[in-house]
Design a protein around this motif. Structure first.
Motif, mmCIF file in Angstrom:
data_model
loop_
_atom_site.group_PDB
_atom_site.id
_atom_site.type_symbol
_atom_site.label_atom_id
_atom_site.label_comp_id
_atom_site.label_asym_id
_atom_site.label_seq_id
_atom_site.Cartn_x
_atom_site.Cartn_y
_atom_site.Cartn_z
ATOM 1 N N ILE A 20 0.842 -1.203 0.000
ATOM 2 C CA ILE A 20 0.000 0.000 0.000
ATOM 3 C C ILE A 20 0.877 1.253 0.000
ATOM 4 N N LEU A 21 1.900 1.272 0.844
ATOM 5 C CA LEU A 21 2.793 2.436 0.913
ATOM 6 C C LEU A 21 3.590 2.638 -0.369
ATOM 7 N N ALA A 22 4.022 1.543 -0.979
ATOM 8 C CA ALA A 22 4.847 1.622 -2.187
ATOM 9 C C ALA A 22 4.030 1.643 -3.473
ATOM 10 N N ALA A 23 2.733 1.370 -3.371
ATOM 11 C CA ALA A 23 1.824 1.343 -4.526
ATOM 12 C C ALA A 23 2.203 0.266 -5.538
ATOM 13 N N ARG A 24 2.773 -0.831 -5.060
ATOM 14 C CA ARG A 24 3.010 -2.017 -5.880
ATOM 15 C C ARG A 24 3.234 -3.213 -4.980
ATOM 16 N N ARG A 25 2.955 -4.398 -5.505
ATOM 17 C CA ARG A 25 3.031 -5.623 -4.700
ATOM 18 C C ARG A 25 4.398 -6.286 -4.775
ATOM 19 N N TYR A 26 5.086 -6.124 -5.883
ATOM 20 C CA TYR A 26 6.388 -6.768 -6.043
ATOM 21 C C TYR A 26 7.222 -6.017 -7.070
ATOM 22 N N VAL A 27 8.513 -6.312 -7.049
ATOM 23 C CA VAL A 27 9.449 -5.822 -8.060
ATOM 24 C C VAL A 27 10.231 -7.045 -8.520
ATOM 25 N N ASN A 28 10.324 -7.223 -9.814
ATOM 26 C CA ASN A 28 11.068 -8.341 -10.381
ATOM 27 C C ASN A 28 12.146 -7.769 -11.303
ATOM 28 N N VAL A 29 13.398 -8.115 -11.033
ATOM 29 C CA VAL A 29 14.516 -7.584 -11.811
ATOM 30 C C VAL A 29 15.345 -8.738 -12.352
ATOM 31 N N PRO A 30 15.487 -8.856 -13.672
ATOM 32 C CA PRO A 30 16.381 -9.876 -14.217
ATOM 33 C C PRO A 30 17.812 -9.610 -13.748
ATOM 34 N N LEU A 31 18.527 -10.651 -13.396
ATOM 35 C CA LEU A 31 19.898 -10.473 -12.908
ATOM 36 C C LEU A 31 20.821 -9.904 -13.980
ATOM 37 N N THR A 32 20.456 -10.050 -15.243
ATOM 38 C CA THR A 32 21.253 -9.442 -16.315
ATOM 39 C C THR A 32 21.167 -7.917 -16.278
ATOM 40 N N HIS A 33 20.160 -7.369 -15.607
ATOM 41 C CA HIS A 33 20.009 -5.916 -15.466
ATOM 42 C C HIS A 33 20.748 -5.370 -14.249
ATOM 43 N N LEU A 85 20.188 -1.895 1.629
ATOM 44 C CA LEU A 85 20.589 -2.730 0.510
ATOM 45 C C LEU A 85 20.312 -1.908 -0.740
ATOM 46 N N VAL A 86 21.369 -1.569 -1.471
ATOM 47 C CA VAL A 86 21.238 -0.761 -2.685
ATOM 48 C C VAL A 86 21.617 -1.633 -3.867
ATOM 49 N N ILE A 87 20.669 -1.823 -4.769
ATOM 50 C CA ILE A 87 20.873 -2.637 -5.961
ATOM 51 C C ILE A 87 20.994 -1.685 -7.143
ATOM 52 N N ASN A 88 22.181 -1.594 -7.715
ATOM 53 C CA ASN A 88 22.433 -0.713 -8.848
ATOM 54 C C ASN A 88 22.162 -1.479 -10.137
ATOM 55 N N CYS A 89 21.398 -0.860 -11.020
ATOM 56 C CA CYS A 89 20.996 -1.521 -12.264
ATOM 57 C C CYS A 89 21.677 -0.863 -13.462
ATOM 58 N N LYS A 90 22.034 -1.681 -14.436
ATOM 59 C CA LYS A 90 22.648 -1.173 -15.665
ATOM 60 C C LYS A 90 21.665 -1.151 -16.823
ATOM 61 N N ALA A 91 20.502 -1.760 -16.636
ATOM 62 C CA ALA A 91 19.469 -1.785 -17.666
ATOM 63 C C ALA A 91 18.112 -1.896 -16.975
ATOM 64 N N GLY A 92 17.066 -1.769 -17.770
ATOM 65 C CA GLY A 92 15.721 -1.886 -17.210
ATOM 66 C C GLY A 92 15.177 -0.540 -16.772
ATOM 67 N N PRO A 93 14.003 -0.552 -16.157
ATOM 68 C CA PRO A 93 13.353 0.715 -15.813
ATOM 69 C C PRO A 93 13.980 1.438 -14.617
ATOM 70 N N TYR A 94 14.710 0.713 -13.758
ATOM 71 C CA TYR A 94 15.240 1.334 -12.551
ATOM 72 C C TYR A 94 16.733 1.593 -12.639
#
Length: 117
Positions: A20-33, A85-94
């Protein structure tokens, strides 16, 4: 919140109130991103970010999607009392995903190792 590494991706499932606070139920990130993951504290607020959608209560929670002028968006679910925990992405929406979780250093190692495979 539950983190899982499965089938080449990182899945972050949020609990009922968290979703409810984040306005989404899950986040899925391919490990290639995923570029890497760290347990270092990020900057919490900058004047250039726009929260759409999400929740920010100073000292309690920063949750949801935050857009930056001229850059990709970030996803946050951070509360006091746990490690970052900070996950840095090289591709994708985030550009990055920022969470507070127990065992943040272990998760940072697991995610970084899985992304390198």
């Amino acid at each position: 919140m539950r983190l899982r590494l499965e089938k080449g991706s990182l899945r972050i499932d949020l609990g009922f109130w968290q979703s409810i606070l984040a306005a989404r139920r899950y986040v899925n990130v391919p490990l290639t991103h995923v570029e890497d993951a760290t347990a270092e504290a990020p900057r919490l607020l900058e004047w250039r970010e726009l929260r759409v959608p999400g929740t920010f209560v100073p000292g309690l929670v920063k949750a949801g999607t935050y857009r930056w002028w001229g850059r990709k968006k970030d996803f946050w679910f951070a509360t006091p009392g746990k490690g970052f925990l900070v996950i840095n992405c090289k591709a994708g929406p985030y550009r990055r995903i920022v969470l507070t979780v127990r065992d943040n250093e272990q998760w940072a190692r697991k995610i970084s190792d899985a992304a390198k495979k």
